[in-house]
Design an enzyme around this catalytic site. Structure first.
Site, PDB file in Angstrom:
ATOM      1  N   HIS A 313       0.856  -1.187   0.000  1.00 16.82           N
ATOM      2  CA  HIS A 313       0.000   0.000   0.000  1.00 16.82           C
ATOM      3  C   HIS A 313       0.890   1.234   0.000  1.00 16.82           C
ATOM      4  O   HIS A 313       1.936   1.238   0.641  1.00 16.82           O
ATOM      5  CB  HIS A 313      -0.913   0.007   1.234  1.00 16.82           C
ATOM      6  CG  HIS A 313      -2.051   0.954   1.090  1.00 16.82           C
ATOM      7  ND1 HIS A 313      -1.953   2.289   1.393  1.00 16.82           N
ATOM      8  CD2 HIS A 313      -3.312   0.752   0.642  1.00 16.82           C
ATOM      9  CE1 HIS A 313      -3.109   2.867   1.135  1.00 16.82           C
ATOM     10  NE2 HIS A 313      -3.952   1.971   0.684  1.00 16.82           N
ATOM     11  N   ASP A 371      -7.922  -5.510   0.089  1.00 17.89           N
ATOM     12  CA  ASP A 371      -8.436  -6.198  -1.092  1.00 17.89           C
ATOM     13  C   ASP A 371      -8.050  -7.666  -1.152  1.00 17.89           C
ATOM     14  O   ASP A 371      -8.704  -8.456  -1.823  1.00 17.89           O
ATOM     15  CB  ASP A 371      -7.975  -5.470  -2.361  1.00 17.89           C
ATOM     16  CG  ASP A 371      -8.763  -4.187  -2.551  1.00 17.89           C
ATOM     17  OD1 ASP A 371      -9.900  -4.143  -2.052  1.00 17.89           O
ATOM     18  OD2 ASP A 371      -8.250  -3.243  -3.162  1.00 17.89           O
TER      19      ASP A 371
HETATM   20  N1  ACO Z   1       4.376  -7.418  -4.872  1.00 19.54           N
HETATM   21  C1  ACO Z   1       5.712  -7.425  -4.996  1.00 19.54           C
HETATM   22  N2  ACO Z   1       6.513  -6.355  -4.811  1.00 19.54           N
HETATM   23  C2  ACO Z   1       5.899  -5.218  -4.486  1.00 19.54           C
HETATM   24  C3  ACO Z   1       4.490  -5.124  -4.332  1.00 19.54           C
HETATM   25  C4  ACO Z   1       3.720  -6.279  -4.544  1.00 19.54           C
HETATM   26  N3  ACO Z   1       2.401  -6.275  -4.404  1.00 19.54           N
HETATM   27  N4  ACO Z   1       4.160  -3.857  -3.997  1.00 19.54           N
HETATM   28  C5  ACO Z   1       5.325  -3.168  -3.936  1.00 19.54           C
HETATM   29  N5  ACO Z   1       6.371  -3.988  -4.228  1.00 19.54           N
HETATM   30  C6  ACO Z   1       7.801  -3.648  -4.194  1.00 19.54           C
HETATM   31  C7  ACO Z   1       8.221  -2.863  -5.415  1.00 19.54           C
HETATM   32  O1  ACO Z   1       8.687  -3.698  -6.429  1.00 19.54           O
HETATM   33  C8  ACO Z   1       9.313  -1.988  -4.829  1.00 19.54           C
HETATM   34  O2  ACO Z   1      10.450  -2.791  -4.673  1.00 19.54           O
HETATM   35  P1  ACO Z   1      11.949  -2.136  -4.869  1.00 19.54           P
HETATM   36  O3  ACO Z   1      12.070  -1.119  -3.776  1.00 19.54           O
HETATM   37  O4  ACO Z   1      12.868  -3.282  -4.741  1.00 19.54           O
HETATM   38  O5  ACO Z   1      11.940  -1.517  -6.236  1.00 19.54           O
HETATM   39  C9  ACO Z   1       8.807  -1.649  -3.425  1.00 19.54           C
HETATM   40  O6  ACO Z   1       7.985  -2.779  -3.069  1.00 19.54           O
HETATM   41  C10 ACO Z   1       7.994  -0.362  -3.331  1.00 19.54           C
HETATM   42  O7  ACO Z   1       6.932  -0.437  -4.279  1.00 19.54           O
HETATM   43  P2  ACO Z   1       6.273   0.804  -5.013  1.00 19.54           P
HETATM   44  O8  ACO Z   1       5.671   0.334  -6.297  1.00 19.54           O
HETATM   45  O9  ACO Z   1       7.271   1.929  -5.064  1.00 19.54           O
HETATM   46  O10 ACO Z   1       5.144   1.197  -3.980  1.00 19.54           O
HETATM   47  P3  ACO Z   1       3.926   2.152  -4.265  1.00 19.54           P
HETATM   48  O11 ACO Z   1       3.603   2.815  -2.995  1.00 19.54           O
HETATM   49  O12 ACO Z   1       4.172   3.044  -5.454  1.00 19.54           O
HETATM   50  O13 ACO Z   1       2.753   1.132  -4.695  1.00 19.54           O
HETATM   51  C11 ACO Z   1       0.887  -0.289  -4.646  1.00 19.54           C
HETATM   52  C12 ACO Z   1       1.703   0.757  -3.882  1.00 19.54           C
HETATM   53  C13 ACO Z   1       0.477   0.228  -6.038  1.00 19.54           C
HETATM   54  C14 ACO Z   1      -0.395  -0.588  -3.866  1.00 19.54           C
HETATM   55  C15 ACO Z   1       1.762  -1.571  -4.793  1.00 19.54           C
HETATM   56  O14 ACO Z   1       2.113  -2.063  -3.526  1.00 19.54           O
HETATM   57  C16 ACO Z   1       1.053  -2.655  -5.605  1.00 19.54           C
HETATM   58  O15 ACO Z   1       1.128  -2.647  -6.838  1.00 19.54           O
HETATM   59  N6  ACO Z   1       0.352  -3.633  -4.929  1.00 19.54           N
HETATM   60  C17 ACO Z   1      -0.390  -4.644  -5.608  1.00 19.54           C
HETATM   61  C18 ACO Z   1      -1.727  -4.090  -6.064  1.00 19.54           C
HETATM   62  C19 ACO Z   1      -2.701  -3.884  -4.927  1.00 19.54           C
HETATM   63  O16 ACO Z   1      -2.912  -4.778  -4.102  1.00 19.54           O
HETATM   64  N7  ACO Z   1      -3.332  -2.701  -4.906  1.00 19.54           N
HETATM   65  C20 ACO Z   1      -4.371  -2.386  -3.914  1.00 19.54           C
HETATM   66  C21 ACO Z   1      -4.003  -1.203  -3.124  1.00 19.54           C
HETATM   67  S1  ACO Z   1      -5.172  -1.011  -1.815  1.00 19.54           S
HETATM   68  C22 ACO Z   1      -6.500  -0.268  -2.501  1.00 19.54           C
HETATM   69  O17 ACO Z   1      -6.517   0.314  -3.542  1.00 19.54           O
HETATM   70  C23 ACO Z   1      -7.724  -0.405  -1.673  1.00 19.54           C
END
Ligand code: ACO
Length: 437
Positions: A313, A371
């Site tokens: 998140h 979710d």
């Molecule tokens: N699986 C694997 N790796 C992940 C995930 C994931 N679900 N989420 C983040 N990471 C990793 C990234 O690869 C990154 O790694 P790095 O530092 O080695 O490059 C690090 O964690 C940070 O990730 P970001 O993408 O910079 O985090 P951001 O805050 O931009 O993204 C998000 C948040 C979009 C929710 C992301 O965690 C994601 O895509 N999750 C999966 C989709 C999801 O479940 N979304 C629902 C959100 S809740 C809602 O809307 C109610």
């Protein structure tokens, strides 16, 4: 916003004079540095794609402390609201700022139930869609079309019309989502039944047919109500910011909420619940629990774009408090329906355990989000996977409309107009065709 006696000073290494910027304090949470005059004073913009450090507005509705894993609606912790209130009380709180007393609750519930039917002609509009269209595609269209069906409440400058629009949206969303589902399933639409609770009425419109009596299961009714409460608002997330930006032009509430629905559809936002179930199905097809290790390796591989859906998140870096509550509900529903041994649910629980113990996820503070569990609950209830995000939209509608109303009554509000760092070609002249290439 309370001005602080502290100021921020921005200095420049090129010798340009430094500027002093005001700081404002909220009631809780980080202070903000007011940069509105920065461009006029320095000729420079700030750069913050993704709004990582930018407050786009001031708001008194929802507060999140991502490090503590805290979520407050109008000051009340989500853990207390989920236990002591139902969804319509939560809607009242989010819309009007205070919890209703018994008389206010009864009056609000009566208002909502009086608006649950949709214009009879909406079904003909719905018929224009392909039967197999994605429910979010249909919902984006139906919500936008409400401005055509209810033109008497689209003047955003009239507080009375804005209130009617809010009631209409909250009341009619379940009817619209259920109609989209029935159309896809080829079953007759079920008209709303106002003696039922908000959640039970929705379940009946979804699952009943005119041939049989329908008795809602109270465990499922409570679970659905909790899904709605937990998704009701979440401060300035992508879809809410979309609604605010869209409405900042003065467009009508139905058009702005349709934009919110469209934004929510994406898998990085509300579409995650559907994406999560599709991911579980895929792992199941590749061997189930035995193939989780291989899947987790793919997720960790920098060269693959695979993510563990339902994890992570932008704001919650400790845990998602909604996920904790949804996890409880998830186990309640799986128990009540005797589904704990279902292979897909076993797979989800094993995946949750493995990911929570894995260094990759621990180091990046990636926890299951709401979710992850809401998808599992909805699947257990029998809601088709493609409808999960539409249910999220239904629940979030109150948050969108409350935020929109708050923006329109904020004296600081202006049309949203971000600026950019331009990196394209500087001015150049068009050459005749023969000289190009
Ligand atoms: N699986 C694997 N790796 C992940 C995930 C994931 N679900 N989420 C983040 N990471 C990793 C990234 O690869 C990154 O790694 P790095 O530092 O080695 O490059 C690090 O964690 C940070 O990730 P970001 O993408 O910079 O985090 P951001 O805050 O931009 O993204 C998000 C948040 C979009 C929710 C992301 O965690 C994601 O895509 N999750 C999966 C989709 C999801 O479940 N979304 C629902 C959100 S809740 C809602 O809307 C109610």
């Amino acid at each position: 916003m309370t001005p602080s006696s502290d100021k921020a000073t921005l200095s420049f290494s090129d010798g340009a004079p430094s500027v002093e910027l005001p700081i404002y304090k909220g009631s809780v949470g980080p202070d903000v540095i007011d940069i509105r005059k920065l461009y006029a004073q320095t000729g420079k913009f700030t750069y913050d794609p993704g709004f990582l450090s930018t407050a786009s507005c001031n708001s008194a509705i929802t507060y999140i402390d991502g490090d503590k894993g805290e979520l407050l609606y109008r000051g009340y912790p989500i853990e207390q609201i989920a236990v002591h209130c139902d969804y319509l009380e939560t809607c009242y709180l989010i819309l009007y700022g205070e919890l209703p007393d018994a008389a206010q609750k009864a009056a609000f519930t009566a208002r909502i139930t009086q608006h649950t039917m949709v214009h009879e002609q909406m079904q003909f509009f719905l018929r224009g869609f392909r039967r197999d269209a994605h429910p979010m595609a249909v919902l984006t269209g139906l919500v936008g079309a409400m401005s055509a069906f209810y033109p008497d409440s689209i003047n955003v400058n009239d507080p009375h019309q804005r209130d009617i629009s809010a009631i209409r949206l909250i009341a009619k969303m379940p009817t619209l989502v259920a109609m989209a589902y029935k159309y896809n399933a080829g079953q007759p639409y079920m008209y709303p039944q106002n003696k039922l609770s908000y959640a039970a009425n929705y379940m009946r419109m979804m699952f009943a047919t005119p041939c049989d009596d329908y008795v809602p299961n109270p465990v499922i009714e409570r679970a659905l109500d909790r899904i709605f409460i937990l998704h009701a608002d979440h401060e300035q997330n992508a879809s809410t910011s979309t609604v605010r930006l869209c409405a900042s032009s003065g467009t009508n509430p139905f058009a702005a909420i349709a934009a919110g629905v469209a934004c929510l559809w994406g898998p990085a936002h509300g579409g995650a619940n559907e994406a999560c179930l599709n991911m579980l199905d895929e792992i199941q097809a590749q061997g189930g629990v035995a193939s989780i290790g291989k899947f987790i390796e793919q997720v960790k591989d920098k060269n693959s774009s695979v993510r563990l859906m339902g994890f992570g998140h932008r704001v919650y870096k400790n845990y998602d408090p909604r996920a904790k509550l949804m996890r409880e509900t998830c186990h309640e529903v799986l128990d009540a329906l005797g589904l704990h041994d279902d292979p897909l649910f076993k797979l989800a629980m094993t995946l949750e355990k493995i990911a929570l113990e894995d260094d990759y996820f621990i180091q990046r503070k990636l926890y299951p989000n709401v979710d992850f569990y809401s998808g599992i609950v909805q699947k257990a209830i029998g809601i088709p996977v493609s409808l999960f995000t539409a249910n999220f939209a239904l629940a979030r509608t109150v948050g969108w409309i409350a935020q929109l109303n708050e923006m329109l009554t904020d004296p600081e509000y202006k049309i949203g107009r971000p600026r950019q760092l331009f990196t394209g070609a500087a001015r150049r002249d068009v050459k005749p065709m023969a000289q190009r290439g």
